[in-house]
Design a protein around this motif. Structure first.
Motif, short mmCIF file in Angstrom:
data_model
loop_
_atom_site.label_atom_id
_atom_site.label_comp_id
_atom_site.label_asym_id
_atom_site.label_seq_id
_atom_site.Cartn_x
_atom_site.Cartn_y
_atom_site.Cartn_z
N ASP A 100 15.52 -4.24 51.53
CA ASP A 100 14.11 -4.63 51.52
C ASP A 100 14.00 -6.14 51.61
O ASP A 100 14.23 -6.87 50.64
CB ASP A 100 13.44 -4.12 50.23
CG ASP A 100 11.94 -4.39 50.20
OD1 ASP A 100 11.43 -4.99 51.17
OD2 ASP A 100 11.29 -4.02 49.21
N LYS A 101 13.65 -6.66 52.79
CA LYS A 101 13.60 -8.12 53.00
C LYS A 101 12.48 -8.79 52.20
O LYS A 101 12.51 -10.01 52.02
CB LYS A 101 13.41 -8.42 54.50
CG LYS A 101 14.43 -7.75 55.42
CD LYS A 101 15.84 -8.18 55.13
CE LYS A 101 16.82 -7.64 56.16
NZ LYS A 101 16.91 -6.17 56.19
N SER A 102 11.52 -8.02 51.73
CA SER A 102 10.43 -8.62 50.95
C SER A 102 10.92 -9.10 49.59
O SER A 102 10.22 -9.85 48.90
CB SER A 102 9.29 -7.62 50.77
OG SER A 102 9.71 -6.51 49.98
N GLU A 103 12.13 -8.68 49.19
CA GLU A 103 12.70 -9.11 47.92
C GLU A 103 13.28 -10.53 47.99
O GLU A 103 13.63 -11.11 46.97
CB GLU A 103 13.81 -8.15 47.49
CG GLU A 103 13.36 -6.72 47.24
CD GLU A 103 14.53 -5.82 46.89
OE1 GLU A 103 15.67 -6.31 46.92
OE2 GLU A 103 14.31 -4.63 46.61
N LEU A 104 13.38 -11.07 49.20
CA LEU A 104 14.04 -12.36 49.38
C LEU A 104 13.05 -13.51 49.24
O LEU A 104 11.97 -13.49 49.82
CB LEU A 104 14.70 -12.43 50.76
CG LEU A 104 15.76 -11.37 51.05
CD1 LEU A 104 16.27 -11.52 52.49
CD2 LEU A 104 16.91 -11.47 50.07
N SER A 105 13.44 -14.52 48.48
CA SER A 105 12.60 -15.71 48.33
C SER A 105 12.96 -16.78 49.35
O SER A 105 12.09 -17.49 49.86
CB SER A 105 12.73 -16.28 46.92
OG SER A 105 14.09 -16.64 46.64
N VAL A 106 14.27 -16.91 49.64
CA VAL A 106 14.74 -17.95 50.56
C VAL A 106 15.89 -17.41 51.39
O VAL A 106 16.77 -16.72 50.87
CB VAL A 106 15.23 -19.21 49.79
CG1 VAL A 106 15.72 -20.27 50.76
CG2 VAL A 106 14.13 -19.77 48.91
N VAL A 107 15.86 -17.71 52.68
CA VAL A 107 17.01 -17.48 53.56
C VAL A 107 17.42 -18.83 54.14
O VAL A 107 16.59 -19.52 54.75
CB VAL A 107 16.67 -16.49 54.69
CG1 VAL A 107 17.85 -16.39 55.67
CG2 VAL A 107 16.32 -15.12 54.14
N VAL A 108 18.66 -19.22 53.91
CA VAL A 108 19.17 -20.50 54.42
C VAL A 108 20.31 -20.23 55.39
O VAL A 108 21.22 -19.45 55.08
CB VAL A 108 19.66 -21.41 53.27
CG1 VAL A 108 20.05 -22.78 53.81
CG2 VAL A 108 18.57 -21.56 52.21
N HIS A 109 20.25 -20.86 56.54
CA HIS A 109 21.15 -20.54 57.65
C HIS A 109 21.98 -21.75 58.05
O HIS A 109 21.44 -22.83 58.32
CB HIS A 109 20.30 -20.06 58.82
CG HIS A 109 21.07 -19.66 60.04
ND1 HIS A 109 22.41 -19.31 60.02
CD2 HIS A 109 20.69 -19.57 61.36
CE1 HIS A 109 22.80 -19.01 61.24
NE2 HIS A 109 21.78 -19.17 62.06
N GLY A 110 23.30 -21.61 58.06
CA GLY A 110 24.18 -22.60 58.65
C GLY A 110 24.57 -22.10 60.03
O GLY A 110 25.19 -21.04 60.16
N THR A 111 24.20 -22.83 61.06
CA THR A 111 24.34 -22.31 62.42
C THR A 111 25.29 -23.15 63.27
O THR A 111 25.38 -24.37 63.11
CB THR A 111 22.97 -22.25 63.12
OG1 THR A 111 23.15 -21.86 64.48
CG2 THR A 111 22.28 -23.61 63.10
N THR A 112 25.99 -22.48 64.16
CA THR A 112 26.83 -23.16 65.14
C THR A 112 26.21 -23.09 66.54
O THR A 112 26.86 -23.42 67.52
CB THR A 112 28.24 -22.54 65.19
OG1 THR A 112 28.10 -21.13 65.45
CG2 THR A 112 28.97 -22.74 63.89
N ALA A 113 24.94 -22.66 66.61
CA ALA A 113 24.31 -22.53 67.92
C ALA A 113 24.28 -23.86 68.66
O ALA A 113 24.59 -23.94 69.85
CB ALA A 113 22.89 -21.98 67.76
#
Length: 685
Positions: free
Chosen positions: A52-65
């Motif tokens: 359930d993604k609604s449970e997430l407060s923060v998503v932090v992404h380290g990207t190599t794009a």
């Protein structure tokens, strides 16, 4: 919403770290990176742990794009609009060459010459406008670039750092006709003296914008569609994080995003464990990234060259990268020398043992053949088992037969060369810069780093190794704990004597106001807000500068600037520390002001990662024969996450967990500390 997620996308695997702050628990996932669109693996990894993604407060992404787009030259088709006479700055660079020796050297800038257009305008170095910008010429050049299929444009005007008026007017005119938001201005990206560096950084920002912003927009949309209502942030190369819209506007600041997150996590873990001096070694499928942390502080470099001629002038954590990952291919050259990398098998097809079509041996294949990796339990969850027979055949065919070695000797040779290359990278950041490796701990992480910890202790003379609780997802953990940070720079270019400190204070205040506004707009809670200021200074006539920290206080959001005397004292102290002396009667010169505004995000208690109970006996799952040096050893195999705090394991032993394998070689000892880390030392110590 108490759950935070950090996601690090690497060349081979996508790593996910989920922290439930309310429950004080963490979980991890490791899935194969999807190509060419990395968003598939990103979303799959999160779904493994969070339904359930609604449970997430923060998503932090380290990207190599961004990194991959630069290294592989797969950015967008872009154009440049520049001052008349400056069309070839990107191609001339600093009159350097790809190969120092010889008379030939080819270089193709990211913008072909036909797409670098000149317009009438001129601003002098003191900020005086000699020639007003011709806006009709700007619009005509912009339309020509649109007709030529350009997806982004960079505006690069002479001396725009001193007075951005001409560039600002040109950008405004361009944005009226440009079909998207991808218009980069050098005065917005890097208002700093040094023409080529400013031009290069801005052009590379435009080069990345369509690719990176499109990728981040797809990710953000997919998360929102899945019910995510929190904050989506991106790790910067300086080790801080920024909102996704800012990352889409300035993708050049994400050029070393993923590796930077790993260094941030390593510093926090090592300092908490009592080792403020640490050298990190992030070994993934493609590369081995090394960084040095002294006194708990990471080293920031003001400028980095991603590849020859691709210079980025932006604060980045200093990271040395070599092509020695688990997927790096072993090959014998025409002279009969064994080499490792830089070519990598990546995630697809991967090492020979993956059984996905590659027939050339890799570092991982050597570890499999020598029994150091369990073929029945490969990491990542994608494969059911590894093909040991195919790995043996590849090593015998491509290395053993060419060098006259049997299977075990050939596999050991592959590891010896790989270890030698990794040790060289560690010496580069330590011994060659005046640091004694004996006082540093080595922190291996990434999927393969902990397999080579013992070799690094022997080859470099490091004091000990500290293997974090979840080494395979350390960069993802770093995403969760990274602070929000914004860096600013403005060229001053004035003598210290008679310096206009009132003007300097106005620039400082502008930087603070803009940085605080960014923090105010964030949904994240900050434990504290910090500001830092430094001046790039030198004596008149010198080319290179020293970074001089300034004694500046900020009270209720208002900057109280230093006096001329305080700046002089700070410069003298910094210069004497760097060079051991001051220049008699030397005239001090101030080149640039650098400011940083940081929001300190809450750090979680690492003891939540420690094992709750268990015994060493219960954690042992069996034994198998593993090759070390020139013979096979009966080696105990343990489930690492089941080992209790205080457990002591003498080598040879292997500690297995879902995201990596930890190798304790003969003569070494591993001990589990109160955070669940494994401290590896020599038995005689």
């Amino acid at each position: 919403m108490s759950r935070m997620v950090g996601v690090d996308v690497g060349g081979t695997f996508t790593d996910v770290f989920v922290l439930d702050e309310a429950a004080g628990k963490a979980s991890v996932a490791k899935v194969p990176t999807t190509r060419p669109d990395q968003s598939g693996g990103f979303l799959d990894g999160i779904s493994r742990e969070v339904s359930d993604k609604s449970e997430l407060s923060v998503v932090v992404h380290g990207t190599t794009a961004g990194t991959n787009a630069l290294l592989e030259r797969k950015g967008a088709r872009i154009g440049v609009i520049t001052t008349a006479g400056l069309r070839d700055v990107l191609e001339m660079r600093r009159r350097d060459r790809p190969r120092t020796w010889g008379l030939r050297g080819d270089f193709d800038p990211v913008v072909p010459r036909a797409l670098r257009l000149e317009v009438p305008e001129r601003t002098l170095a003191d900020g005086t406008i000699r020639t007003q910008v011709d806006l009709d010429a700007v619009r005509a050049a912009g339309q020509q670039l649109i007709d030529d299929g350009c997806l982004a444009v960079a505006v690069l005007f002479a001396n725009a750092y001193a007075n951005p008026e001409n560039e600002t007017r040109a950008v405004a005119a361009l944005r009226e006709i440009w079909p998207n938001a991808h218009v980069s201005a050098s005065s917005e990206i890097l208002p700093e003296i040094r023409e080529f560096e400013r031009f290069s950084t801005t052009a590379l920002n435009a080069y990345l914008q369509p690719e990176v912003s499109g990728y981040l927009t797809r990710l953000d949309g997919a998360l929102r569609d899945a019910g995510f209502g929190g904050e989506f942030m991106i790790v910067q190369s300086n080790g801080g994080v920024m909102p996704v819209d800012e990352a889409s506007r300035m993708p050049i600041r994400t050029a070393l995003s993923g590796p930077a997150a790993g260094v941030i996590a390593a510093g926090y873990i090592a300092t908490s464990a009592g080792f403020p001096d640490v050298i990190t070694g992030d070994m993934g499928g493609t590369s081995f990234d090394v960084s040095l942390i002294a006194g708990g502080e990471t080293v920031l470099s003001p400028q980095t060259s991603i590849d020859f001629g691709m210079v980025v002038r932006s604060p980045m954590i200093e990271i040395t990268t070599i092509g020695a990952g688990g997927g790096s291919i072993a090959w014998v050259d025409k002279g009969g020398l064994l080499n490792i990398g830089p070519e990598s098998a990546g995630s697809t097809p991967g090492p020979v043992a993956y059984g996905q079509g590659n027939d050339r041996p890799t570092v991982t294949d050597a570890n499999v053949v020598l029994g150091r990796i369990d073929p029945e339990n490969p990491i990542g969850g994608k494969l059911e088992r590894l093909d040991v027979k195919a790995a043996c055949h590849a090593i015998e065919t491509h290395v053993g037969e060419k060098l006259g070695l049997d299977l075990e000797q050939a596999a050991e040779a592959i590891l010896r060369v790989a270890n030698s290359r990794m040790a060289g990278a560690i010496r580069l950041v330590s011994i060659e810069r005046g640091f004694d490796p004996k006082r540093f701990a080595f922190m291996p992480f990434g999927g393969g780093g902990a397999l080579h910890a013992g070799a690094m202790l022997d080859d470099v003379g490091l004091g000990r190794a500290l293997v974090p609780r979840y080494p395979g997802v350390t960069s993802a953990l770093g995403c969760v704990i990274a602070d929000m940070r914004q860096d600013f720079v403005q060229t001053v270019n004035a003598m210290l004597e008679g310096l206009d400190t009132t003007r300097l204070a106005r620039v400082m205040q502008d930087h603070v106001d803009r940085g605080m506004a960014l923090l105010d707009a964030a949904q994240t809670r900050f434990e504290a807000r910090e500001t830092g200021f430094a001046l790039d200074m030198a004596y008149l006539g010198q080319t290179h500068t020293v970074s001089v920290p300034l004694p500046v206080t900020v009270e209720n959001g208002t900057v109280i600037p230093p006096t001329e005397t305080q700046i002089a004292e700070a410069f003298d102290a910094t210069y004497r520390e760097a060079y051991g002396r001051l220049l008699k009667d030397g005239v001090r010169r101030v080149m640039n002001l650098r400011s940083a505004v940081t929001g300190k995000r809450p750090k979680f208690d690492l003891t939540t990662l420690a094992p709750e109970s268990g015994t060493v006996e219960a954690a042992q799952k069996g034994s198998r024969r593993v090759h070390f040096g020139n013979q096979w050893h009966d080696t105990a195999i343990y489930t690492r996450l089941a080992l209790p705090v205080g457990a002591v394991i003498d080598g040879p032993a292997i500690l297995e967990q879902p995201d990596t394998t930890v190798l304790i070689e003969p003569g070494l000892r591993g001990e589990v500390d109160r955070f669940g880390n494994t401290i590896i030392t020599r038995v005689e110590d």
